[in-house]
Scaffold this motif. Structure first.
Motif, PDB file in Angstrom:
ATOM      1  N   UNK A  74      16.383   1.987 -58.868  1.00  0.00           N
ATOM      2  CA  UNK A  74      17.629   2.581 -58.842  1.00  0.00           C
ATOM      3  C   UNK A  74      16.813   4.292 -59.392  1.00  0.00           C
ATOM      4  N   UNK A  75      15.736   4.654 -59.646  1.00  0.00           N
ATOM      5  CA  UNK A  75      14.537   5.551 -59.829  1.00  0.00           C
ATOM      6  C   UNK A  75      13.620   5.858 -58.475  1.00  0.00           C
ATOM      7  N   UNK A  76      13.379   4.656 -58.136  1.00  0.00           N
ATOM      8  CA  UNK A  76      13.130   5.129 -57.062  1.00  0.00           C
ATOM      9  C   UNK A  76      12.666   5.730 -55.930  1.00  0.00           C
ATOM     10  N   UNK A  77      11.336   6.630 -55.948  1.00  0.00           N
ATOM     11  CA  UNK A  77      11.737   7.159 -54.679  1.00  0.00           C
ATOM     12  C   UNK A  77      11.056   7.093 -53.062  1.00  0.00           C
ATOM     13  N   UNK A  78      11.256   6.245 -52.561  1.00  0.00           N
ATOM     14  CA  UNK A  78      11.124   5.790 -51.189  1.00  0.00           C
ATOM     15  C   UNK A  78      10.156   7.291 -49.925  1.00  0.00           C
ATOM     16  N   UNK A  90      17.921  -3.260 -48.035  1.00  0.00           N
ATOM     17  CA  UNK A  90      18.930  -2.943 -47.867  1.00  0.00           C
ATOM     18  C   UNK A  90      20.502  -2.650 -49.578  1.00  0.00           C
ATOM     19  N   UNK A  91      19.826  -3.664 -50.337  1.00  0.00           N
ATOM     20  CA  UNK A  91      19.855  -4.040 -51.826  1.00  0.00           C
ATOM     21  C   UNK A  91      19.490  -2.914 -52.237  1.00  0.00           C
ATOM     22  N   UNK A  92      18.266  -2.496 -52.797  1.00  0.00           N
ATOM     23  CA  UNK A  92      17.877  -1.481 -52.956  1.00  0.00           C
ATOM     24  C   UNK A  92      18.396  -0.300 -52.796  1.00  0.00           C
ATOM     25  N   UNK A  93      18.971   0.505 -51.176  1.00  0.00           N
ATOM     26  CA  UNK A  93      19.680   1.455 -50.680  1.00  0.00           C
ATOM     27  C   UNK A  93      20.971   1.454 -51.766  1.00  0.00           C
ATOM     28  N   UNK A  94      21.895   0.177 -52.018  1.00  0.00           N
ATOM     29  CA  UNK A  94      22.747   0.069 -52.166  1.00  0.00           C
ATOM     30  C   UNK A  94      23.081   0.406 -53.662  1.00  0.00           C
ATOM     31  N   UNK A  95      21.587  -0.769 -54.638  1.00  0.00           N
ATOM     32  CA  UNK A  95      22.199  -0.202 -55.476  1.00  0.00           C
ATOM     33  C   UNK A  95      21.720   1.443 -56.614  1.00  0.00           C
ATOM     34  N   UNK A  96      20.719   1.847 -55.330  1.00  0.00           N
ATOM     35  CA  UNK A  96      20.362   3.573 -55.562  1.00  0.00           C
ATOM     36  C   UNK A  96      21.689   4.621 -55.207  1.00  0.00           C
ATOM     37  N   UNK A  97      22.468   4.377 -54.645  1.00  0.00           N
ATOM     38  CA  UNK A  97      23.348   5.069 -53.880  1.00  0.00           C
ATOM     39  C   UNK A  97      24.629   4.456 -55.297  1.00  0.00           C
ATOM     40  N   UNK A  98      23.798   3.329 -55.369  1.00  0.00           N
ATOM     41  CA  UNK A  98      25.795   3.264 -56.270  1.00  0.00           C
ATOM     42  C   UNK A  98      25.396   4.144 -57.919  1.00  0.00           C
ATOM     43  N   UNK A  99      23.928   3.786 -58.440  1.00  0.00           N
ATOM     44  CA  UNK A  99      23.494   4.721 -60.224  1.00  0.00           C
ATOM     45  C   UNK A  99      23.576   6.060 -59.361  1.00  0.00           C
ATOM     46  N   UNK A 100      23.917   6.708 -57.953  1.00  0.00           N
ATOM     47  CA  UNK A 100      23.625   7.792 -58.001  1.00  0.00           C
ATOM     48  C   UNK A 100      24.994   8.705 -57.479  1.00  0.00           C
ATOM     49  N   UNK A 101      26.515   7.550 -57.425  1.00  0.00           N
ATOM     50  CA  UNK A 101      27.369   7.569 -57.510  1.00  0.00           C
ATOM     51  C   UNK A 101      28.424   7.988 -59.358  1.00  0.00           C
ATOM     52  N   UNK A 102      27.470   6.470 -60.411  1.00  0.00           N
ATOM     53  CA  UNK A 102      27.490   6.739 -61.549  1.00  0.00           C
ATOM     54  C   UNK A 102      26.822   8.140 -62.069  1.00  0.00           C
ATOM     55  N   UNK A 103      25.795   8.544 -61.495  1.00  0.00           N
ATOM     56  CA  UNK A 103      25.562   9.575 -62.566  1.00  0.00           C
ATOM     57  C   UNK A 103      26.110  10.727 -62.534  1.00  0.00           C
ATOM     58  N   UNK A 104      26.508  10.649 -61.607  1.00  0.00           N
ATOM     59  CA  UNK A 104      27.724  12.006 -60.944  1.00  0.00           C
ATOM     60  C   UNK A 104      29.032  12.310 -61.206  1.00  0.00           C
ATOM     61  N   UNK A 105      29.382  11.223 -61.514  1.00  0.00           N
ATOM     62  CA  UNK A 105      30.582  11.125 -62.197  1.00  0.00           C
ATOM     63  C   UNK A 105      31.154  11.070 -63.461  1.00  0.00           C
ATOM     64  N   UNK A 106      29.368  10.974 -63.988  1.00  0.00           N
ATOM     65  CA  UNK A 106      29.518  11.146 -65.322  1.00  0.00           C
ATOM     66  C   UNK A 106      28.939  12.581 -66.326  1.00  0.00           C
ATOM     67  N   UNK A 122       8.382  14.126 -52.168  1.00  0.00           N
ATOM     68  CA  UNK A 122       9.224  13.694 -51.434  1.00  0.00           C
ATOM     69  C   UNK A 122      10.418  13.043 -52.807  1.00  0.00           C
ATOM     70  N   UNK A 123      11.657  14.040 -52.979  1.00  0.00           N
ATOM     71  CA  UNK A 123      13.065  14.789 -54.181  1.00  0.00           C
ATOM     72  C   UNK A 123      14.028  13.029 -53.984  1.00  0.00           C
ATOM     73  N   UNK A 124      14.638  12.061 -55.117  1.00  0.00           N
ATOM     74  CA  UNK A 124      14.670  11.605 -55.182  1.00  0.00           C
ATOM     75  C   UNK A 124      16.893  11.360 -54.529  1.00  0.00           C
ATOM     76  N   UNK A 125      16.931  13.106 -54.807  1.00  0.00           N
ATOM     77  CA  UNK A 125      17.928  13.051 -54.636  1.00  0.00           C
ATOM     78  C   UNK A 125      17.805  12.987 -52.242  1.00  0.00           C
ATOM     79  N   UNK A 126      16.324  13.532 -51.812  1.00  0.00           N
ATOM     80  CA  UNK A 126      16.298  13.292 -49.965  1.00  0.00           C
ATOM     81  C   UNK A 126      16.768  11.589 -49.946  1.00  0.00           C
ATOM     82  N   UNK A 127      16.680  10.872 -50.354  1.00  0.00           N
ATOM     83  CA  UNK A 127      16.860   9.504 -50.025  1.00  0.00           C
ATOM     84  C   UNK A 127      18.127   9.552 -49.768  1.00  0.00           C
ATOM     85  N   UNK A 128      19.174  10.104 -50.991  1.00  0.00           N
ATOM     86  CA  UNK A 128      20.441  10.181 -51.317  1.00  0.00           C
ATOM     87  C   UNK A 128      20.964  10.977 -49.915  1.00  0.00           C
ATOM     88  N   UNK A 129      20.547  11.398 -49.786  1.00  0.00           N
ATOM     89  CA  UNK A 129      21.272  13.184 -48.127  1.00  0.00           C
ATOM     90  C   UNK A 129      20.546  12.133 -46.996  1.00  0.00           C
TER      91      UNK A 129
END
Length: 160
Positions: free
Chosen positions: A30-34, A80-96, A119-126
């Motif tokens: 979840x914390x990797x920058x790919x 695909x599993x890594x992407x899903x985990x990372x996006x879920x973690x992003x949603x969790x962090x942003x909600x709290x 490369x930043x962690x948030x670039x993967x998300x966007x």
């Protein structure tokens, strides 16, 4: 375990791979920058595991698509599993409201160092969601909407 890997039982080997080996390999993903090189290494590791299950040597001239077809899979699952985990973690962090959210939104004072920016962690998300991090964080406030966006991003799509 040696007896299991030497056996012909492919479904059992796949269950062990998905339940024991992949979680260990992706611990903390979840914390990797790919970067592009990281994605290539993840894909290579996954295909190496599949070849090991089917007992196909790396010298055999078999395409990856052929191996996936033999296993009854449409596409690779690990990235695909890594992407899903990372996006879920992003949603969790942003909600709290916590330190992680502060670090995600924070900026460092002072001058930037020389050279190309890392490369930043948030670039993967966007890149994965297809819109800015600000829009993604607004969407993440609605759990159901964000879940559907994550599912749409990580689901299998037939090529045109």
């Amino acid at each position: 375990m040696k007896n299991i890997w030497k056996s012909q039982s492919t479904p059992l080997k796949m269950r062990i791979l998905k339940s024991c080996i992949f979680p260990v390999a992706t611990y903390g993903c979840e914390t990797w920058t790919l970067r592009k090189k990281d994605v290539e290494k993840i894909d290579a590791f996954e295909m190496k595991c599949y070849r090991k299950i089917l007992r196909i040597p790396w010298t055999a001239r078999r395409t990856n698509q052929n191996i996936l077809k033999e296993l009854g899979m449409k596409e690779r699952q690990l990235l695909k599993n890594i992407k899903q985990l990372k996006l879920k973690y992003f949603g969790h962090v942003v909600r709290h409201n916590n330190l992680e959210k502060l670090c995600l939104a924070g900026a460092v004072e002072g001058r930037r160092g020389r050279g190309r920016r890392r490369r930043r962690w948030t670039q993967d998300i966007s890149d994965w969601l297809g819109f800015s991090v600000r829009k993604a964080s607004i969407l993440a406030q609605d759990r159901d909407g964000f879940r559907s966006a994550v599912w749409e991003t990580t689901s299998y799509k037939d090529p045109p």
